[in-house]
Design a protein around this motif. Sequence first.
Motif, mmCIF file in Angstrom:
data_model
loop_
_atom_site.group_PDB
_atom_site.id
_atom_site.type_symbol
_atom_site.label_atom_id
_atom_site.label_comp_id
_atom_site.label_asym_id
_atom_site.label_seq_id
_atom_site.Cartn_x
_atom_site.Cartn_y
_atom_site.Cartn_z
ATOM 1 N N GLY A 247 -8.752 0.916 -4.891
ATOM 2 C CA GLY A 247 -9.789 1.099 -5.905
ATOM 3 C C GLY A 247 -9.504 2.312 -6.770
ATOM 4 O O GLY A 247 -9.693 2.290 -7.987
ATOM 5 N N ILE A 248 -9.029 3.376 -6.142
ATOM 6 C CA ILE A 248 -8.632 4.574 -6.888
ATOM 7 C C ILE A 248 -7.453 4.228 -7.797
ATOM 8 O O ILE A 248 -7.388 4.660 -8.950
ATOM 9 C CB ILE A 248 -8.264 5.727 -5.931
ATOM 10 C CG1 ILE A 248 -9.455 6.105 -5.061
ATOM 11 C CG2 ILE A 248 -7.731 6.927 -6.705
ATOM 12 C CD1 ILE A 248 -10.681 6.549 -5.809
ATOM 13 N N ALA B 277 -2.508 9.575 -0.848
ATOM 14 C CA ALA B 277 -2.307 8.544 -1.878
ATOM 15 C C ALA B 277 -1.068 8.796 -2.732
ATOM 16 O O ALA B 277 -1.037 8.434 -3.903
ATOM 17 C CB ALA B 277 -3.555 8.396 -2.746
ATOM 18 N N GLY C 106 0.820 -1.199 0.000
ATOM 19 C CA GLY C 106 0.000 0.000 0.000
ATOM 20 C C GLY C 106 0.856 1.252 0.000
ATOM 21 O O GLY C 106 1.987 1.254 0.490
ATOM 22 N N LEU D 42 -9.188 -2.019 -2.863
ATOM 23 C CA LEU D 42 -10.183 -1.433 -1.974
ATOM 24 C C LEU D 42 -9.686 -0.070 -1.515
ATOM 25 O O LEU D 42 -8.489 0.133 -1.311
ATOM 26 C CB LEU D 42 -10.409 -2.332 -0.759
ATOM 27 C CG LEU D 42 -10.854 -3.760 -1.060
ATOM 28 C CD1 LEU D 42 -10.880 -4.585 0.216
ATOM 29 C CD2 LEU D 42 -12.214 -3.760 -1.721
ATOM 30 N N SER D 43 -10.587 0.863 -1.336
ATOM 31 C CA SER D 43 -10.255 2.204 -0.872
ATOM 32 C C SER D 43 -9.242 2.848 -1.808
ATOM 33 O O SER D 43 -9.519 3.007 -2.994
ATOM 34 C CB SER D 43 -9.770 2.153 0.581
ATOM 35 O OG SER D 43 -9.724 3.451 1.131
ATOM 36 N N ARG D 44 -8.034 3.194 -1.326
ATOM 37 C CA ARG D 44 -7.031 3.782 -2.221
ATOM 38 C C ARG D 44 -6.685 2.821 -3.344
ATOM 39 O O ARG D 44 -6.368 3.230 -4.458
ATOM 40 C CB ARG D 44 -5.775 4.162 -1.439
ATOM 41 C CG ARG D 44 -5.892 5.471 -0.690
ATOM 42 C CD ARG D 44 -4.616 5.769 0.076
ATOM 43 N NE ARG D 44 -4.303 4.752 1.073
ATOM 44 C CZ ARG D 44 -4.814 4.732 2.303
ATOM 45 N NH1 ARG D 44 -5.636 5.661 2.698
ATOM 46 N NH2 ARG D 44 -4.487 3.776 3.139
ATOM 47 N N THR E 49 -0.555 7.562 2.989
ATOM 48 C CA THR E 49 -1.799 7.246 3.685
ATOM 49 C C THR E 49 -2.844 8.346 3.501
ATOM 50 O O THR E 49 -4.003 8.071 3.196
ATOM 51 C CB THR E 49 -1.533 7.047 5.189
ATOM 52 O OG1 THR E 49 -0.623 5.959 5.349
ATOM 53 C CG2 THR E 49 -2.815 6.731 5.941
#
Length: 94
Positions: A69-70, A27, A14, A65-67, A24
């Motif tokens: 997904g972006i 991004a 991540g 998921l979340s970032r 965090t």
Amino acid sequence: NDTTPGPWKIAFDGCGITHGTFGTLFAVGLDEQCNSVVTIVEEILKRDKNNRGPPAAVKVVAVGLSRGGIACMKLALKLSSKFKSNNKVTSAND
């Protein structure tokens, strides 16, 4: 220069891991990761053009998921922009 036939799996830590607080909160690092995937896709397609093996087409399945997904959306946009003349880019909603 891997000559093994696919499928291949690419995974990234991540952006919070790779870029700390800025990753965090903002991004930071997603573009770098997306650019890495685009480069790998280009290499796979070049390999095919040089008759060094399959595939004739590349199918990218991105999950996040979340970032993440972006990141998937950014990746789809980058791939679509880079290969728009000869490839179809679809999302899970299509």
